[in-house]
Write an enzyme that holds these catalytic residues in place. Structure first.
Site, PDB file in Angstrom:
ATOM      1  N   CYS A 181     -88.808  -0.162 -34.145  1.00  0.00           N
ATOM      2  CA  CYS A 181     -89.185   0.267 -32.803  1.00  0.00           C
ATOM      3  C   CYS A 181     -87.931   0.423 -31.946  1.00  0.00           C
ATOM      4  CB  CYS A 181     -90.137  -0.747 -32.173  1.00  0.00           C
ATOM      5  SG  CYS A 181     -90.517  -0.400 -30.437  1.00  0.00           S
ATOM      6  N   ASP A 188     -91.129  -1.467 -38.472  1.00  0.00           N
ATOM      7  CA  ASP A 188     -92.351  -0.718 -38.761  1.00  0.00           C
ATOM      8  C   ASP A 188     -92.339  -0.394 -40.250  1.00  0.00           C
ATOM      9  OD1 ASP A 188     -93.227  -0.560 -36.041  1.00  0.00           O
ATOM     10  OD2 ASP A 188     -91.773   1.037 -35.701  1.00  0.00           O
TER      11      ASP A 188
END
EC number: 1.7.1.13
Length: 274
Positions: A181, A188
């Site tokens: 992120c 992620d």
């Protein structure tokens, strides 16, 4: 609006009642300009969002729930920052709606307004949960390859294709996609499927390239568009489609799809990690 101004990484205040203003749009243009994308997009596609924590009250105050799926067109000018999406969906919890259709209409109106384009919305009620699919992305797994690598920032020079040989058609998959992120730095995790027609892409180089996103910061949609463009430019396929399914965070998973040729929408089936 800049991601730094979004709710990400800030103390969370949960709304007591439905509040459409919680949605925080982020223009796609900034990230696309960094990739050299001008007004004419070299792809089309959809971002598929699945929301597993949607609940509201019926007219008599009894809680209702559904799994929601949002189909956001890639040509929309904005994406919605994921934490703001979570907070927006959470604001439904203590608000009364007359019907499932009323909830769907409100979701479609609000998310379409935030994205700047018409967004399709599907709601699956509990009595249909058994129909929801789970399956892995179809294709030849690149993860079977035993290789060395030490590149953890995106490097398109890792990509190559046999331009002097006859074109092939392949579908390749990997579960080793990881990005981070850009606001919080949280990892992620995702799986990616690459279908193409053209010069055969070197499998080891492609896997190293996918792994090279491991320390990269970027939103899901931006990462998939970068993968698409790097493969398109380095390997020059005649046809290309890239589909990623990211694991869930905050009750949401995001699954971007990009292609440069007409084909049906990919199945929205959860992978085991989702």
């Amino acid at each position: 609006m800049n991601p730094e101004h979004s709710p990400l990484g800030k103390a969370t205040v949960y709304a007591a009642q439905y509040d459409a203003s919680l949605l925080f749009p982020i223009p796609r243009a900034g990230a696309r300009e960094q990739l050299g994308i001008a007004a004419a997009l070299p792809f089309f596609g959809t971002d598929i969002w699945n929301a597993y924590e949607l609940s509201w009250l019926n007219a008599r105050g009894k809680p209702q729930l559904a799994v929601a799926t949002f189909y956001v067109p890639a040509e929309s000018p904005n994406i919605v920052e994921s934490k703001s999406f979570k907070l927006y969906l959470g604001s439904f919890a203590q608000s009364k709606f007359d019907s499932v259709d009323a909830v769907r209409d409100v979701l479609k109106r609000d998310v379409s307004a935030a994205c700047g384009a018409s967004v399709s919305v599907q709601l699956v009620s509990p009595h249909d949960f058994g129909k929801l699919q789970m399956e892995e992305l179809d294709g030849l797994s690149l993860d079977r390859l035993d290789l060395d690598t030490d590149v953890y920032e995106p490097d398109p020079s890792l990509l190559s294709a046999a331009a002097d040989e006859a074109p092939v058609e392949e579908t390749l998959v990997s579960d080793l996609l990881r990005s981070n992120c850009p606001v919080t730095g949280q990892p992620d995790w995702g799986s990616v499927q690459i279908h193409y027609v053209g010069p055969q892409i070197d499998h080891a180089g492609l896997l190293r390239y996918i792994i090279s996103f491991r320390n990269h910061t970027g939103f899901h949609e931006q990462c998939v568009e970068r993968i698409f463009l790097d493969i398109l430019q380095a390997c020059k396929p005649l046809k290309l489609a890239v589909y990623a399914r990211y694991t869930r965070r905050g009750g949401l998973d995001i699954n971007p799809f990009r292609t440069n040729y007409n084909q049906s929408m990919p199945d929205n089936a959860r992978t085991a990690r989702q």
